[in-house]
Design a protein around this motif. Sequence first.
Motif, PDB file in Angstrom:
ATOM      1  N   THR A  61      47.766  27.565  39.326  1.00 22.76           N
ATOM      2  CA  THR A  61      47.633  26.641  40.459  1.00 22.76           C
ATOM      3  C   THR A  61      48.372  27.196  41.672  1.00 22.76           C
ATOM      4  O   THR A  61      47.933  27.064  42.808  1.00 22.76           O
ATOM      5  CB  THR A  61      48.245  25.259  40.105  1.00 22.76           C
ATOM      6  OG1 THR A  61      47.937  24.970  38.774  1.00 22.76           O
ATOM      7  CG2 THR A  61      47.763  24.181  41.033  1.00 22.76           C
ATOM      8  N   SER A  62      49.547  27.775  41.437  1.00 28.46           N
ATOM      9  CA  SER A  62      50.234  28.403  42.560  1.00 28.46           C
ATOM     10  C   SER A  62      51.221  29.447  42.066  1.00 28.46           C
ATOM     11  O   SER A  62      51.629  29.443  40.905  1.00 28.46           O
ATOM     12  CB  SER A  62      50.946  27.340  43.415  1.00 28.46           C
ATOM     13  OG  SER A  62      52.148  26.962  42.793  1.00 28.46           O
ATOM     14  N   LYS A  63      51.628  30.319  42.983  1.00 32.45           N
ATOM     15  CA  LYS A  63      52.621  31.337  42.643  1.00 32.45           C
ATOM     16  C   LYS A  63      54.024  30.739  42.775  1.00 32.45           C
ATOM     17  O   LYS A  63      54.199  29.641  43.299  1.00 32.45           O
ATOM     18  CB  LYS A  63      52.451  32.540  43.574  1.00 32.45           C
ATOM     19  CG  LYS A  63      51.164  33.290  43.298  1.00 32.45           C
ATOM     20  CD  LYS A  63      51.154  34.617  44.015  1.00 32.45           C
ATOM     21  CE  LYS A  63      49.916  35.409  43.610  1.00 32.45           C
ATOM     22  NZ  LYS A  63      49.956  36.773  44.072  1.00 32.45           N
ATOM     23  N   ILE A  64      55.025  31.491  42.344  1.00 38.53           N
ATOM     24  CA  ILE A  64      56.400  30.977  42.406  1.00 38.53           C
ATOM     25  C   ILE A  64      56.958  31.146  43.823  1.00 38.53           C
ATOM     26  O   ILE A  64      57.011  32.268  44.341  1.00 38.53           O
ATOM     27  CB  ILE A  64      57.322  31.756  41.429  1.00 38.53           C
ATOM     28  CG1 ILE A  64      56.809  31.660  40.003  1.00 38.53           C
ATOM     29  CG2 ILE A  64      58.771  31.296  41.536  1.00 38.53           C
ATOM     30  CD1 ILE A  64      56.860  30.296  39.383  1.00 38.53           C
TER      31      ILE A  64
ATOM     32  N   GLN B 251      52.927  25.627  36.961  1.00 36.29           N
ATOM     33  CA  GLN B 251      51.874  25.875  37.962  1.00 36.29           C
ATOM     34  C   GLN B 251      51.438  27.338  37.964  1.00 36.29           C
ATOM     35  O   GLN B 251      50.273  27.652  38.156  1.00 36.29           O
ATOM     36  CB  GLN B 251      52.361  25.440  39.346  1.00 36.29           C
ATOM     37  CG  GLN B 251      52.358  23.920  39.491  1.00 36.29           C
ATOM     38  CD  GLN B 251      53.091  23.441  40.722  1.00 36.29           C
ATOM     39  OE1 GLN B 251      53.649  24.229  41.475  1.00 36.29           O
ATOM     40  NE2 GLN B 251      53.112  22.136  40.914  1.00 36.29           N
ATOM     41  N   LEU B 252      52.399  28.212  37.724  1.00 34.70           N
ATOM     42  CA  LEU B 252      52.053  29.639  37.648  1.00 34.70           C
ATOM     43  C   LEU B 252      51.169  29.887  36.428  1.00 34.70           C
ATOM     44  O   LEU B 252      50.148  30.568  36.517  1.00 34.70           O
ATOM     45  CB  LEU B 252      53.332  30.476  37.561  1.00 34.70           C
ATOM     46  CG  LEU B 252      53.100  31.986  37.473  1.00 34.70           C
ATOM     47  CD1 LEU B 252      52.617  32.533  38.816  1.00 34.70           C
ATOM     48  CD2 LEU B 252      54.360  32.725  37.047  1.00 34.70           C
TER      49      LEU B 252
ATOM     50  N   LYS C  28      60.713  23.841  35.685  1.00 36.31           N
ATOM     51  CA  LYS C  28      59.632  23.932  34.702  1.00 36.31           C
ATOM     52  C   LYS C  28      58.266  23.789  35.399  1.00 36.31           C
ATOM     53  O   LYS C  28      57.338  24.553  35.116  1.00 36.31           O
ATOM     54  CB  LYS C  28      59.809  22.851  33.634  1.00 36.31           C
ATOM     55  CG  LYS C  28      58.735  22.854  32.563  1.00 36.31           C
ATOM     56  CD  LYS C  28      58.998  21.771  31.548  1.00 36.31           C
ATOM     57  CE  LYS C  28      57.816  21.437  30.677  1.00 36.31           C
ATOM     58  NZ  LYS C  28      56.534  21.255  31.267  1.00 36.31           N
ATOM     59  N   GLU C  29      58.204  22.845  36.350  1.00 37.45           N
ATOM     60  CA  GLU C  29      56.937  22.619  37.070  1.00 37.45           C
ATOM     61  C   GLU C  29      56.455  23.882  37.789  1.00 37.45           C
ATOM     62  O   GLU C  29      55.274  24.217  37.770  1.00 37.45           O
ATOM     63  CB  GLU C  29      57.124  21.511  38.113  1.00 37.45           C
ATOM     64  CG  GLU C  29      56.917  20.127  37.558  1.00 37.45           C
ATOM     65  CD  GLU C  29      57.423  19.062  38.528  1.00 37.45           C
ATOM     66  OE1 GLU C  29      57.554  17.923  38.075  1.00 37.45           O
ATOM     67  OE2 GLU C  29      57.706  19.379  39.715  1.00 37.45           O
ATOM     68  N   MET C  30      57.439  24.578  38.430  1.00 38.86           N
ATOM     69  CA  MET C  30      57.047  25.803  39.159  1.00 38.86           C
ATOM     70  C   MET C  30      56.353  26.784  38.225  1.00 38.86           C
ATOM     71  O   MET C  30      55.337  27.389  38.572  1.00 38.86           O
ATOM     72  CB  MET C  30      58.299  26.503  39.716  1.00 38.86           C
ATOM     73  CG  MET C  30      58.867  25.885  40.948  1.00 38.86           C
ATOM     74  SD  MET C  30      60.254  26.907  41.498  1.00 38.86           S
ATOM     75  CE  MET C  30      61.076  25.734  42.555  1.00 38.86           C
ATOM     76  N   PHE C  31      56.926  26.932  37.020  1.00 37.41           N
ATOM     77  CA  PHE C  31      56.364  27.919  36.086  1.00 37.41           C
ATOM     78  C   PHE C  31      55.137  27.378  35.350  1.00 37.41           C
ATOM     79  O   PHE C  31      54.263  28.151  34.950  1.00 37.41           O
ATOM     80  CB  PHE C  31      57.457  28.453  35.139  1.00 37.41           C
ATOM     81  CG  PHE C  31      58.365  29.418  35.864  1.00 37.41           C
ATOM     82  CD1 PHE C  31      59.388  28.950  36.680  1.00 37.41           C
ATOM     83  CD2 PHE C  31      58.145  30.778  35.791  1.00 37.41           C
ATOM     84  CE1 PHE C  31      60.192  29.830  37.389  1.00 37.41           C
ATOM     85  CE2 PHE C  31      58.942  31.671  36.495  1.00 37.41           C
ATOM     86  CZ  PHE C  31      59.967  31.189  37.297  1.00 37.41           C
TER      87      PHE C  31
ATOM     88  N   ILE D 129      61.198  32.883  31.424  1.00 30.27           N
ATOM     89  CA  ILE D 129      61.823  31.900  32.329  1.00 30.27           C
ATOM     90  C   ILE D 129      61.216  30.520  32.072  1.00 30.27           C
ATOM     91  O   ILE D 129      61.925  29.509  32.020  1.00 30.27           O
ATOM     92  CB  ILE D 129      61.658  32.292  33.819  1.00 30.27           C
ATOM     93  CG1 ILE D 129      62.312  33.648  34.084  1.00 30.27           C
ATOM     94  CG2 ILE D 129      62.260  31.214  34.721  1.00 30.27           C
ATOM     95  CD1 ILE D 129      62.276  34.102  35.547  1.00 30.27           C
ATOM     96  N   HIS D 130      59.901  30.475  31.887  1.00 33.09           N
ATOM     97  CA  HIS D 130      59.250  29.192  31.602  1.00 33.09           C
ATOM     98  C   HIS D 130      59.866  28.564  30.348  1.00 33.09           C
ATOM     99  O   HIS D 130      60.186  27.371  30.318  1.00 33.09           O
ATOM    100  CB  HIS D 130      57.737  29.404  31.412  1.00 33.09           C
ATOM    101  CG  HIS D 130      56.997  28.124  31.152  1.00 33.09           C
ATOM    102  ND1 HIS D 130      56.650  27.720  29.882  1.00 33.09           N
ATOM    103  CD2 HIS D 130      56.579  27.140  31.984  1.00 33.09           C
ATOM    104  CE1 HIS D 130      56.035  26.551  29.947  1.00 33.09           C
ATOM    105  NE2 HIS D 130      55.975  26.172  31.217  1.00 33.09           N
TER     106      HIS D 130
END
Length: 552
Positions: free
Chosen positions: A502-505, A497-498, A492-495, A466-467
């Motif tokens: 830094t954070s989960k989705i 960060q994963l 893209k940012e969400m993935f 997905i990234h």
Amino acid sequence: MSKNISNLSGRIGLKNNLFQKMSERSLNSKNDQGMKELADEYRMGVSTIHGAESFYEFLRPAHREKKAFVCNGSACMCAGTQEPLKKKLKEKLGDDKVGEMFCLGYCYENNAFHYDGKNFAGKDINKIDQIIKGQDIEQDKFYSKSFSSTSFLMDDKISDLDQFKEHLQKYINFDKQEIIKSLLESNLTGRGGAGFPTGMKWDFCSKAKSKKKYVVCNADEGDSGAYSDRYLLEDQPLKVIFGMIICGYVIGSDEGVLYIRGEYPKSIESINASINALKKLNLLGEKILGTEFSFDLNICIGQGAYICGEETALIASIEGRRAEVDVRPPFPVTEGLYKKPTVVNNVETLAAATGILLNGSEKFSAIGNKKSAGTKLVCFDSFFNKPGVYEIEMGTPMKKVLYDIGGGFKEDVKALQIGGPLGGVIPIYEVEKLNLDFQEFTAAGFMLGHASIVSIPKDFPMVEYIHHLFEFTAEESCGKCFPGRLGSYRGKEMFDQLKSKTSKIPLKLLNELLVTMKKGCLCALCGAIPTPIMNILKYFGDEMKNDMVQEN
Ligand SMILES: Cc1cc2nc3c(=O)[nH]c(=O)nc-3n(C[C@H](O)[C@H](O)[C@H](O)COP(=O)(O)O)c2cc1C
Ligand code: SF4
């Protein structure tokens, strides 16, 4: 504004094409040298030229400073060849001299890279010293074969100039309506993705009132996993060109252009050689074979922008504009290149049109069904036991396609992405239920598209996939519409960060983003990317459950 640029560019036209001139200027100079002269010649502002040039990856200074480019397409990624290849090239050329290019079309052997205007793949890296010295090396070729009772795309009915002349003589004296009728009866639909009936497109354009019309061959095949257009351009160039000339004859056009992606140097070479040979024999040019019909062909070389495959962006690019998608209508058949009526067809569509004329429309329509008729080229990647490009009858069960024709897989594969980065990601057990049929794929929530197959091995993390898809969209989005421009980056940012832990989705937010992109985007680049991502969430959600949180 864009209309003005189209008209100013059209004043000079295809022969002295602005995009080509812009590309040459940019590739041959390190600064703005010659830009003002070019702007003056076309009566445009320097900022217009500068703005257009800056759109294209290959024309950017950072790109031009690199020497080698590793293919960053999905097939090379799944095969795991990119990082080791980069390492080897960096050792030879220096850390800052190795860049990336999107899918070079060597998905059948991977390890693909571009060096000094040529492509290499497979074991070629072992000969890197010879390559750097500019010596020719022997390269493997992809395997190709037709599995159809009648071959429309791979037969040799028009593989030399004598055959070409004989068939051309016949068809440029043929009744134009009969040719259109034959295409309509064949049920050929466009192979570039949108699936519009080809006979209807030619018919509409033939009825448009204009002294000047154009035929454009869309040879910007950028889908990862696809090298079928490359096969046709390199091995069947006369079939493609014949389709363009007959289209010109039918619609009343005297000029056409092949927009070929710069990542395909051999295709450019092969088409160029065919055009020159045909011109020498008066099979292209003024008053062809002593008739009143004149038709000439030009080549436009893409400069590294996937969106140029979309027909309005492609037209913008040829005109020397930024390759941004235009709102339709008007459709190209009424207002296309330089605002003149234009047929834009995919390479395979044009070759199929030739195959239909030569073999008979009834043979084509007898295969498959009305909406998915005839044959289709399907490309298999290196995970198959028999990688290659094959002509397959529409309606063939996918089980037969994968296991009999493709020979099954070399290792455990959990899903296939079929139809490029915008196509569906389909678990193997779901693919096996389908037939090779555009509508069946769509009804099941996927997309057959150009029918390229990328295999995702069992141990490849789906979050990585997905990234990769969001990264591709963010990089290639033209920026014209808000949901596409912003949505692809937010995804893209969400993935990112994963990946950086830094954070989960945030699953709810991701779903909202996907629905917004699907509903709100102007074209299928950012508008269709939710399809494979939603497929992954649906079928492989379990694999990713530790990476997700339900609430935002
Ligand atoms: C993002 C995007 C990329 C596309 N890429 C291609 C391409 O590489 N080649 C192609 O022929 N059509 C591509 N298309 C489809 C074209 O817009 C157009 O429908 C096609 O060239 C028409 O030819 P056809 O009727 O022969 O299919 C793309 C469309 C979109 C939205
Ligand atoms: S969806 Fe993406 S590529 Fe298409 S117009 Fe919008 S920003 Fe451009």
